[in-house]
Design a protein around this motif. Structure first.
Motif, PDB file in Angstrom:
ATOM      1  N   GLU A   1       5.318   4.498   2.113  1.00  0.00           N
ATOM      2  CA  GLU A   1       5.873   5.694   2.881  1.00  0.00           C
ATOM      3  C   GLU A   1       6.520   5.269   4.197  1.00  0.00           C
ATOM      4  O   GLU A   1       7.526   5.950   4.382  1.00  0.00           O
ATOM      5  CB  GLU A   1       4.605   6.451   3.199  1.00  0.00           C
ATOM      6  N   LYS A   2       6.024   4.648   4.818  1.00  0.00           N
ATOM      7  CA  LYS A   2       6.599   4.143   6.297  1.00  0.00           C
ATOM      8  C   LYS A   2       8.028   3.389   5.791  1.00  0.00           C
ATOM      9  O   LYS A   2       8.906   3.607   6.621  1.00  0.00           O
ATOM     10  CB  LYS A   2       5.689   2.997   6.772  1.00  0.00           C
TER      11      LYS A   2
ATOM     12  N   GLU B   1       0.711   3.598   2.087  1.00  0.00           N
ATOM     13  CA  GLU B   1       1.042   4.000   3.438  1.00  0.00           C
ATOM     14  C   GLU B   1       2.362   2.838   3.912  1.00  0.00           C
ATOM     15  O   GLU B   1       3.095   3.542   4.337  1.00  0.00           O
ATOM     16  CB  GLU B   1      -0.148   3.505   4.340  1.00  0.00           C
ATOM     17  N   THR B   2       2.315   1.877   3.477  1.00  0.00           N
ATOM     18  CA  THR B   2       3.604   1.032   3.720  1.00  0.00           C
ATOM     19  C   THR B   2       4.637   1.355   3.091  1.00  0.00           C
ATOM     20  O   THR B   2       5.799   1.383   3.571  1.00  0.00           O
ATOM     21  CB  THR B   2       3.314  -0.640   3.385  1.00  0.00           C
TER      22      THR B   2
ATOM     23  N   THR C   1       0.841  -1.212   0.060  1.00  0.00           N
ATOM     24  CA  THR C   1       0.249  -0.014   0.128  1.00  0.00           C
ATOM     25  C   THR C   1       0.941   1.248   0.148  1.00  0.00           C
ATOM     26  O   THR C   1       2.089   1.167   0.073  1.00  0.00           O
ATOM     27  CB  THR C   1      -0.989  -0.022   1.301  1.00  0.00           C
TER      28      THR C   1
END
Length: 109
Positions: free
Chosen positions: A44-45, A41-42, A39
């Protein structure tokens, strides 16, 4: 030729070697997985974690390699943002193959 001498000539012969190799290869193929899509989000993390890392840090990385998910723990010996890879010991990992990264020990603190 004595009985013992005759037996020695066959000791190195492993009749099951071909079978063992075939079973090992079949098991390896059976354990293969497809690369997961991450994702945003992942991604970006992972990117944020990579920006924190410096050479000498101890990290643990879960990544995709040759149809398998692997985990490596060790000291960062190389980090190249331009070519997008990190090296842990002698294991070179492309940024795009990383699923999770954890900093276990930061060199400067």
């Amino acid at each position: 030729m004595t009985r013992g001498e005759r037996a020695k000539q066959f000791m190195a012969f492993d009749a099951m070697k071909g079978l063992k190799d075939a079973l090992t290869e079949r098991e390896e193929r059976h354990l293969r997985v497809e690369k997961r899509e991450l994702t945003d989000e992942t991604i970006e993390k992972i990117s944020k974690q990579l920006k924190k890392i410096v050479r000498g840090d101890t990290v643990q990385i879960l990544y995709f390699n040759a149809y398998h998910e692997r985990t490596v723990t060790g000291t960062v010996s190389q980090l190249d943002y331009a070519l997008k890879f990190i090296t842990i010991g002698d294991e070179r990992i492309d940024f795009d193959d990383i699923y999770r990264i954890q900093i276990l020990e930061h060199k400067n603190g």
